[in-house]
Each structure stands twice: as structure tokens, then as C-alpha cells.
Design a protein around this motif. Structure first.
Motif, PDB file in Angstrom:
ATOM      1  N   ALA A 210       0.819  -1.216   0.000  1.00  0.00           N
ATOM      2  CA  ALA A 210       0.000   0.000   0.000  1.00  0.00           C
ATOM      3  C   ALA A 210       0.852   1.265   0.000  1.00  0.00           C
ATOM      4  N   PHE A 211       2.075   1.188   0.536  1.00  0.00           N
ATOM      5  CA  PHE A 211       3.035   2.289   0.567  1.00  0.00           C
ATOM      6  C   PHE A 211       2.569   3.475   1.414  1.00  0.00           C
ATOM      7  N   ASP A 212       1.746   3.222   2.425  1.00  0.00           N
ATOM      8  CA  ASP A 212       1.396   4.282   3.364  1.00  0.00           C
ATOM      9  C   ASP A 212       1.172   3.680   4.747  1.00  0.00           C
ATOM     10  N   ASN A 213       1.371   4.502   5.786  1.00  0.00           N
ATOM     11  CA  ASN A 213       1.224   4.038   7.175  1.00  0.00           C
ATOM     12  C   ASN A 213       1.964   2.710   7.378  1.00  0.00           C
ATOM     13  N   CYS A 214       3.184   2.641   6.901  1.00  0.00           N
ATOM     14  CA  CYS A 214       3.853   1.343   6.824  1.00  0.00           C
ATOM     15  C   CYS A 214       5.267   1.379   7.386  1.00  0.00           C
ATOM     16  N   SER A 215       5.757   0.204   7.677  1.00  0.00           N
ATOM     17  CA  SER A 215       7.132  -0.029   8.080  1.00  0.00           C
ATOM     18  C   SER A 215       7.605  -1.282   7.361  1.00  0.00           C
ATOM     19  N   LEU A 216       8.922  -1.425   7.215  1.00  0.00           N
ATOM     20  CA  LEU A 216       9.473  -2.592   6.548  1.00  0.00           C
ATOM     21  C   LEU A 216      10.076  -3.539   7.578  1.00  0.00           C
ATOM     22  N   CYS A 217       9.727  -4.799   7.465  1.00  0.00           N
ATOM     23  CA  CYS A 217      10.364  -5.847   8.254  1.00  0.00           C
ATOM     24  C   CYS A 217      11.038  -6.812   7.287  1.00  0.00           C
ATOM     25  N   VAL A 218      12.300  -7.094   7.521  1.00  0.00           N
ATOM     26  CA  VAL A 218      13.044  -8.038   6.686  1.00  0.00           C
ATOM     27  C   VAL A 218      13.546  -9.181   7.560  1.00  0.00           C
ATOM     28  N   VAL A 219      13.164 -10.385   7.210  1.00  0.00           N
ATOM     29  CA  VAL A 219      13.737 -11.573   7.858  1.00  0.00           C
ATOM     30  C   VAL A 219      15.044 -11.854   7.132  1.00  0.00           C
ATOM     31  N   ARG A 220      16.139 -11.677   7.845  1.00  0.00           N
ATOM     32  CA  ARG A 220      17.457 -11.769   7.223  1.00  0.00           C
ATOM     33  C   ARG A 220      17.716 -13.184   6.677  1.00  0.00           C
ATOM     34  N   PRO A 221      18.609 -13.305   5.675  1.00  0.00           N
ATOM     35  CA  PRO A 221      18.868 -14.612   5.061  1.00  0.00           C
ATOM     36  C   PRO A 221      19.209 -15.726   6.045  1.00  0.00           C
ATOM     37  N   GLY A 292       1.677   4.733  14.668  1.00  0.00           N
ATOM     38  CA  GLY A 292       2.866   4.209  15.352  1.00  0.00           C
ATOM     39  C   GLY A 292       3.365   2.866  14.899  1.00  0.00           C
ATOM     40  N   VAL A 293       3.299   2.586  13.584  1.00  0.00           N
ATOM     41  CA  VAL A 293       3.656   1.252  13.115  1.00  0.00           C
ATOM     42  C   VAL A 293       5.135   0.943  13.335  1.00  0.00           C
ATOM     43  N   HIS A 331      15.530  -7.080  10.211  1.00  0.00           N
ATOM     44  CA  HIS A 331      15.678  -5.629  10.060  1.00  0.00           C
ATOM     45  C   HIS A 331      14.301  -5.013  10.184  1.00  0.00           C
ATOM     46  N   SER A 332      14.217  -3.873  10.844  1.00  0.00           N
ATOM     47  CA  SER A 332      12.967  -3.108  10.856  1.00  0.00           C
ATOM     48  C   SER A 332      13.289  -1.637  10.680  1.00  0.00           C
ATOM     49  N   THR A 333      12.371  -0.903  10.092  1.00  0.00           N
ATOM     50  CA  THR A 333      12.562   0.526   9.850  1.00  0.00           C
ATOM     51  C   THR A 333      12.787   1.251  11.176  1.00  0.00           C
ATOM     52  N   ASP A 334      13.815   2.098  11.202  1.00  0.00           N
ATOM     53  CA  ASP A 334      14.157   2.809  12.438  1.00  0.00           C
ATOM     54  C   ASP A 334      13.220   3.969  12.724  1.00  0.00           C
ATOM     55  N   LEU A 335      12.928   4.774  11.694  1.00  0.00           N
ATOM     56  CA  LEU A 335      12.169   6.009  11.882  1.00  0.00           C
ATOM     57  C   LEU A 335      10.880   5.984  11.075  1.00  0.00           C
ATOM     58  N   GLU A 336       9.830   6.589  11.634  1.00  0.00           N
ATOM     59  CA  GLU A 336       8.530   6.627  10.954  1.00  0.00           C
ATOM     60  C   GLU A 336       8.651   7.222   9.550  1.00  0.00           C
ATOM     61  N   ASP A 337       9.470   8.259   9.411  1.00  0.00           N
ATOM     62  CA  ASP A 337       9.591   8.930   8.112  1.00  0.00           C
ATOM     63  C   ASP A 337      10.254   8.059   7.056  1.00  0.00           C
ATOM     64  N   ASP A 338      10.950   7.013   7.482  1.00  0.00           N
ATOM     65  CA  ASP A 338      11.661   6.151   6.531  1.00  0.00           C
ATOM     66  C   ASP A 338      10.837   4.945   6.071  1.00  0.00           C
ATOM     67  N   GLY A 339       9.686   4.720   6.700  1.00  0.00           N
ATOM     68  CA  GLY A 339       8.907   3.518   6.405  1.00  0.00           C
ATOM     69  C   GLY A 339       8.520   3.402   4.944  1.00  0.00           C
ATOM     70  N   GLU A 340       7.886   4.454   4.412  1.00  0.00           N
ATOM     71  CA  GLU A 340       7.426   4.398   3.025  1.00  0.00           C
ATOM     72  C   GLU A 340       8.608   4.294   2.058  1.00  0.00           C
ATOM     73  N   ARG A 341       9.718   4.967   2.379  1.00  0.00           N
ATOM     74  CA  ARG A 341      10.895   4.928   1.500  1.00  0.00           C
ATOM     75  C   ARG A 341      11.476   3.513   1.434  1.00  0.00           C
TER      76      ARG A 341
END
Length: 352
Positions: A210-221, A292-293, A331-341
Motif C-alpha cells: 500500500a506504501f502508506d502508514n507502513c514499516s518494513l520488516c526483513v527476515v534476514r537470510p 505508530g507502526v 531488520h525493521s525501519t528505524d524512523l517513521e519517516d523512513d517507512g514508506e521509502r
């Protein structure tokens, strides 16, 4: 002088033969050896280079790997220990990373390897139904507990959110039948490989992010390889957060460096962080919430420092899945402003 006489007499010297990929004594002695044909895309020369890889499986310790350059008929890499590789990684069509080179496994080198590993590397293709969406984490945990691993995975919209997956592992057919028998009838369908391919057709099934109100979670290799995907999905969904997109992908080193550039010069183990991020397939998740995601997801992940996570947050992802600070599970997004990026970089830039 003997060479000149031979040429004058018209007697040709026997052609020089390439040395065997691995000595028979090693194949039958200190380790069991398996041979594969791999390809590497040399971006600088824009060429596909072919190598033969021998994987040595000792009775104890890590895998060891040797490489032979087919074109030059010379050894390319002497037998070296590869602690981050497992034999299951060398499935046909898969990608393995050896000293920062991403190599595509295109075939078995010999019939003995194919006979020994063909069953181990075979896969089962499955598709969940929309009503199974909230339980897919538990399903993956069952698979991982049985020794099975994800080879491919993607979340698509097909009358609702469904996961298309290819599962691989030793005795995968029998293990999957046992798991399926314990599930509610009809909640997961077994499909053939050609049907699975259609769910990876992005023109037919676009990305669900959706690219909004979001955060990225990465399960590392390393956590994907060790069976941590189910835990992460289960706990995220149980917390009330929404998983709105999921993709399994293998980053090359350049993309890993670009994504992690913010940590360059900040973390002393930045190079190890990059190595770990492109060492194998990872699982990327878009996680959403109205408010607050990023903070909510960070709470699930726990402190970045693995020892601190184990002491302060023993139930967090990093406490359970982390090995060290460079391989801390997720890995998870550190800052709210970086989530969509961050979400856009993975799901819009890389997953095309």
C-alpha cells in the motif's frame, strides 16, 4: 628440441586435459563431495561465466567449497570453508553467494549428485486460501519444524490475500502430506509448478503493498535459512499489525549496500551487515498500522544488540533469531519517516 622434432614429424601432442573437479580420494575419504554447474553474471564484461562447484560435506563442521573455471580450465577457488552455506541451498534454479559472488545453480555436475540430492531438492508448490491468511505463520512454523524451508514465496490478491509458496527439503512430499493431514480440509491447495509460476507473474498479480502508514520488516537470510519466517509472521499478526505485502527475494551486493548505506560509517560491522543481507534469500514484509507502526514493529524486534535483546527482551525476534549484531534475525525501519521509502525501495524498485 623434442617438441620441435615432434612438430616436424607430424606427431601431435596429446591435448591437455582439465583436472578433475575433485579428487576421488576426497569424494570418498574425509568428506562427501557433490558437484554442481553454476553461472555468474559478470556485470563489468556483461558476460555469463560458467563454473563447476564442488561442495564438500564433512562428517563434522561447516560445508567446504571449491570452484573450477570451465573456460580457462583452471582452479578458481581452492577448497574453503563456507559456514553460511547449507547443502539445501544448492537447489537447481537457486542462487548461492560465495565470496560476494551470486551464483545461479543451473545443473548437477554428475549423476551421483543428482541421484543423492534430487529428492532432497525437489519441491512442493502450495497455495493458501484467503481464510487461512491469519494462520499462515503457524503453518510455516510447522513446515520449518519438520525441516522444510521456503524456496519461493509471495503474497498476492486472488479473491483475498493468499500465499503462493514452493517448499523444499528432504522427503518433502511425505512431510507435506503429514502436515496437510493435520489442517482443515481445503485451507491449503497443492498445485503444480506451472500454476505456481502464474502467481509470480506481476502483470497478472501486482504487488499488494500500500506504501502508506507502513514499516518494513526483513527476515534476514540466515533467519530464513534457519526457519524463522513462521515465527515472525505469526507474532506480527498476533500483535494486531497488518501484513499487507510479502516477497521472498535475493539481493545482490550493490542493492544491499544501497539499502544499508545509512549505517555506513555508523556501525563498525557494516561490511558484515552487507555480507549477511545478500548471503541468501530474505523475506520482506510491508507492515501497516494506522498509528505508530514503526515503534510497534521495533518493540516486536527488540534491541538491535542481540545480547541486550536476550537480556531485556527475551521474547523478541532478535533474542530468538539473532546470532550476532550483524546477523540479528530481522531488520525493521528505524524512523517513521523512513517507512514508506524503505518499503518502496524493496517492493517498487527491486520487486518488478
Amino acid at each position: 628440441q623434442a617438441k620441435v622434432l615432434a612438430l616436424r614429424s607430424g606427431v601431435s601432442r596429446p591435448a591437455r586435459r582439465a583436472p578433475p573437479l575433485y579428487p576421488p580420494s576426497l569424494a570418498m575419504g574425509d568428506a562427501t563431495a557433490f558437484g554442481f554447474t553454476v553461472e555468474w553474471h559478470d556485470k563489468q564484461a556483461d558476460l555469463i561465466r560458467e563454473y563447476q562447484v564442488t561442495v564438500f560435506q564433512p562428517s563434522k563442521g561447516s560445508l567446504e567449497v571449491a570452484m573450477f573455471d570451465v573456460k580457462t580450465a583452471r582452479s578458481f577457488l581452492k577448497r574453503s570453508e563456507m559456514p553460511n552455506l547449507q547443502l539445501r541451498d544448492f537447489r537447481i534454479g537457486g542462487v548461492v553467494t560465495i565470496h560476494s559472488r551470486q551464483l545461479k545453480v543451473v545443473g548437477y555436475k554428475d549423476a551421483r549428485t543428482e541421484q543423492a540430492l534430487g529428492v532432497h531438492h525437489s519441491g512442493v508448490c502450495v497455495l493458501t486460501v484467503p481464510s487461512m491468511f491469519m494462520q499462515v505463520g503457524q503453518l510455516m512454523e510447522r513446515m520449518e519444524t519438520a525441516g522444510l524451508r521456503l524456496a519461493r514465496m509471495r503474497l498476492v490478491n486472488c479473491g483475498g490475500p493468499v500465499f503462493a509458496m514452493q517448499i523444499s527439503g528432504d522427503n518433502v512430499e511425505n512431510k507435506w502430506r503429514s502436515i496437510q493431514a493435520s489442517l482443515e480440509p481445503g485451507c491449503v491447495q497443492q498445485i503444480d509448478n506451472s500454476e505456481l509460476e502464474s502467481y509470480f507473474d506481476r502483470s497478472r498479480f501486482p504487488c499488494t503493498a500500500a506504501f502508506d502508514n507502513c514499516s518494513l520488516c526483513v527476515v534476514r537470510p540466515h533467519a530464513v535459512r534457519e526457519g524463522g519466517v513462521g515465527l515472525v509472521l505469526k507474532e506480527i499478526m498476533a500483535s494486531g499489525l497488518e501484513v499487507s505485502a510479502a516477497e521472498m527475494l535475493h539481493l545482490d551486493r550493490a542493492h544491499a549496500m544501497e539499502f544499508l548505506e545509512v549505517y555506513k560509517g555508523v556501525l563498525p560491522y557494516y561490511a558484515d551487515l552487507v555480507d549477511g543481507f545478500c548471503a541468501g534469500p530474505l523475506v520482506a514484509l510491508e507492515v501497516r498500522s494506522q498509528t505508530g507502526v514503526c515503534e510497534k514493529l521495533r518493540d516486536l524486534c527488540g534491541p538491535h544488540d542481540v545480547d541486550m535483546a536476550r537480556y531485556l527482551r527475551p521474547q523478541s525476534f532478535r533474542a530468538k533469531l539473532g546470532k550476532d549484531n550483524a546477523q540479528n534475525g530481522v531488520h525493521s525501519t528505524d524512523l517513521e519517516d523512513d517507512g514508506e521509502r524503505e518499503v518502496s525501495y524493496i517492493f517498487n524498485t527491486l520487486c518488478k
